[in-house]
Write a protein that holds these residues in place. Structure first.
Motif, PDB file in Angstrom:
ATOM      1  N   THR A   4       0.840  -1.186   0.000  1.00 42.12           N
ATOM      2  CA  THR A   4       0.000   0.000   0.000  1.00 42.12           C
ATOM      3  C   THR A   4       0.875   1.236   0.000  1.00 42.12           C
ATOM      4  OG1 THR A   4      -1.663  -1.219   1.236  1.00 42.12           O
ATOM      5  CG2 THR A   4      -1.847   1.161   1.260  1.00 42.12           C
ATOM      6  N   VAL A   5       0.522   2.217  -0.820  1.00 40.38           N
ATOM      7  CA  VAL A   5       1.245   3.489  -0.854  1.00 40.38           C
ATOM      8  C   VAL A   5       0.288   4.613  -0.497  1.00 40.38           C
ATOM      9  CG1 VAL A   5       2.942   2.742  -2.554  1.00 40.38           C
ATOM     10  CG2 VAL A   5       0.855   3.814  -3.325  1.00 40.38           C
ATOM     11  N   SER A   6       0.826   5.635   0.122  1.00 39.18           N
ATOM     12  CA  SER A   6       0.062   6.837   0.440  1.00 39.18           C
ATOM     13  C   SER A   6       0.966   8.023   0.122  1.00 39.18           C
ATOM     14  CB  SER A   6      -0.338   6.815   1.920  1.00 39.18           C
ATOM     15  OG  SER A   6      -1.194   7.874   2.197  1.00 39.18           O
ATOM     16  N   PRO A   7       1.087   8.367  -1.157  1.00 37.74           N
ATOM     17  CA  PRO A   7       2.085   9.348  -1.586  1.00 37.74           C
ATOM     18  C   PRO A   7       1.749  10.777  -1.198  1.00 37.74           C
ATOM     19  CG  PRO A   7       0.715   8.772  -3.417  1.00 37.74           C
ATOM     20  CD  PRO A   7       0.288   7.887  -2.270  1.00 37.74           C
ATOM     21  N   ARG A   8       2.774  11.551  -0.956  1.00 39.57           N
ATOM     22  CA  ARG A   8       2.666  12.995  -0.722  1.00 39.57           C
ATOM     23  C   ARG A   8       3.764  13.673  -1.537  1.00 39.57           C
ATOM     24  NH1 ARG A   8      -1.358  11.348   1.168  1.00 39.57           N
ATOM     25  NH2 ARG A   8      -2.226  11.715   3.222  1.00 39.57           N
ATOM     26  N   LEU A   9       3.378  14.636  -2.354  1.00 38.15           N
ATOM     27  CA  LEU A   9       4.353  15.426  -3.109  1.00 38.15           C
ATOM     28  C   LEU A   9       4.550  16.763  -2.401  1.00 38.15           C
ATOM     29  CD1 LEU A   9       3.189  14.867  -6.796  1.00 38.15           C
ATOM     30  CD2 LEU A   9       5.249  13.973  -5.721  1.00 38.15           C
ATOM     31  N   ALA A  10       5.787  17.188  -2.302  1.00 39.25           N
ATOM     32  CA  ALA A  10       6.101  18.480  -1.701  1.00 39.25           C
ATOM     33  C   ALA A  10       5.532  19.603  -2.571  1.00 39.25           C
ATOM     34  CB  ALA A  10       7.612  18.642  -1.574  1.00 39.25           C
ATOM     35  N   ALA A  37      -5.763  18.505  -9.663  1.00 39.06           N
ATOM     36  CA  ALA A  37      -6.189  18.200  -8.296  1.00 39.06           C
ATOM     37  C   ALA A  37      -6.054  16.720  -7.965  1.00 39.06           C
ATOM     38  CB  ALA A  37      -7.629  18.647  -8.098  1.00 39.06           C
ATOM     39  N   LYS A  38      -5.399  15.970  -8.837  1.00 38.36           N
ATOM     40  CA  LYS A  38      -5.244  14.524  -8.629  1.00 38.36           C
ATOM     41  C   LYS A  38      -3.787  14.116  -8.776  1.00 38.36           C
ATOM     42  CE  LYS A  38      -9.866  13.490  -9.988  1.00 38.36           C
ATOM     43  NZ  LYS A  38     -10.614  12.582  -9.202  1.00 38.36           N
ATOM     44  N   MET A  39      -3.482  12.921  -8.290  1.00 36.54           N
ATOM     45  CA  MET A  39      -2.161  12.323  -8.470  1.00 36.54           C
ATOM     46  C   MET A  39      -2.331  10.993  -9.182  1.00 36.54           C
ATOM     47  SD  MET A  39       0.080  13.000  -5.051  1.00 36.54           S
ATOM     48  CE  MET A  39      -1.039  12.143  -3.978  1.00 36.54           C
ATOM     49  N   GLU A  40      -1.460  10.743 -10.146  1.00 37.54           N
ATOM     50  CA  GLU A  40      -1.444   9.477 -10.854  1.00 37.54           C
ATOM     51  C   GLU A  40      -0.277   8.665 -10.297  1.00 37.54           C
ATOM     52  OE1 GLU A  40      -2.196   9.120 -15.290  1.00 37.54           O
ATOM     53  OE2 GLU A  40      -0.022   8.885 -15.117  1.00 37.54           O
ATOM     54  N   ASN A  59      -3.121  14.761  -1.865  1.00 43.17           N
ATOM     55  CA  ASN A  59      -3.143  14.667  -0.403  1.00 43.17           C
ATOM     56  C   ASN A  59      -4.260  13.765   0.107  1.00 43.17           C
ATOM     57  OD1 ASN A  59      -0.898  16.346  -0.133  1.00 43.17           O
ATOM     58  ND2 ASN A  59      -2.182  18.160  -0.198  1.00 43.17           N
ATOM     59  N   ALA A  60      -4.579  12.756  -0.684  1.00 39.29           N
ATOM     60  CA  ALA A  60      -5.601  11.797  -0.271  1.00 39.29           C
ATOM     61  C   ALA A  60      -5.145  11.056   0.977  1.00 39.29           C
ATOM     62  CB  ALA A  60      -5.869  10.797  -1.388  1.00 39.29           C
ATOM     63  N   THR A  61      -6.076  10.743   1.831  1.00 45.05           N
ATOM     64  CA  THR A  61      -5.752   9.945   3.007  1.00 45.05           C
ATOM     65  C   THR A  61      -5.984   8.461   2.747  1.00 45.05           C
ATOM     66  OG1 THR A  61      -7.991  10.277   3.870  1.00 45.05           O
ATOM     67  CG2 THR A  61      -6.292  11.808   4.609  1.00 45.05           C
ATOM     68  N   THR A  62      -6.539   8.153   1.584  1.00 48.02           N
ATOM     69  CA  THR A  62      -6.786   6.761   1.209  1.00 48.02           C
ATOM     70  C   THR A  62      -5.516   6.137   0.657  1.00 48.02           C
ATOM     71  OG1 THR A  62      -9.046   7.339   0.626  1.00 48.02           O
ATOM     72  CG2 THR A  62      -8.177   5.280  -0.244  1.00 48.02           C
ATOM     73  N   ASN A  63      -5.212   4.947   1.118  1.00 45.24           N
ATOM     74  CA  ASN A  63      -4.073   4.218   0.574  1.00 45.24           C
ATOM     75  C   ASN A  63      -4.472   3.529  -0.723  1.00 45.24           C
ATOM     76  OD1 ASN A  63      -2.457   4.975   2.702  1.00 45.24           O
ATOM     77  ND2 ASN A  63      -2.988   3.181   3.904  1.00 45.24           N
ATOM     78  N   VAL A  64      -3.497   3.266  -1.575  1.00 51.27           N
ATOM     79  CA  VAL A  64      -3.756   2.679  -2.882  1.00 51.27           C
ATOM     80  C   VAL A  64      -3.069   1.324  -2.956  1.00 51.27           C
ATOM     81  CG1 VAL A  64      -3.537   3.034  -5.354  1.00 51.27           C
ATOM     82  CG2 VAL A  64      -3.833   4.990  -3.856  1.00 51.27           C
ATOM     83  N   PRO A  65      -3.816   0.216  -3.028  1.00 46.10           N
ATOM     84  CA  PRO A  65      -3.179  -1.094  -3.096  1.00 46.10           C
ATOM     85  C   PRO A  65      -2.773  -1.448  -4.523  1.00 46.10           C
ATOM     86  CG  PRO A  65      -5.534  -1.347  -2.976  1.00 46.10           C
ATOM     87  CD  PRO A  65      -5.254   0.129  -2.883  1.00 46.10           C
TER      88      PRO A  65
END
Length: 70
Positions: A4-10, A37-40, A59-65
């Motif tokens: 699971t990833v939960s990415p954050r870009l600076a 407004a989204k991240m791929e 900045n989603a708090t949902t993890n992506v499997p």
């Protein structure tokens, strides 16, 4: 196999990548691209060439499997 990833870009970053992650008996990349407004998020499995892409809000708090089956 999955992780699971939960990415954050600076602020000011539109892209980032982590290359050649070795886990789960696999070698893969994780790429993140800001698209408005989204991240791929793309995971590339080097053994199979398989690419999996998901799109999530910035900045989603949902993890992506991601599945890393061979």
């Amino acid at each position: 196999r999955s992780f699971t990833v939960s990415p954050r870009l600076a602020d000011g970053w539109d892209d980032m990548a982590v290359r050649h992650v070795r886990a789960f008996e696999s070698d893969f990349d994780v790429e993140v691209h800001r698209k408005g407004a989204k991240m791929e998020i793309t995971v590339v499995n080097h053994a199979t060439g398989k690419r999996q892409t998901r799109t999530v809000p910035v900045n989603a708090t949902t993890n992506v499997p991601f599945s890393l089956t061979r």
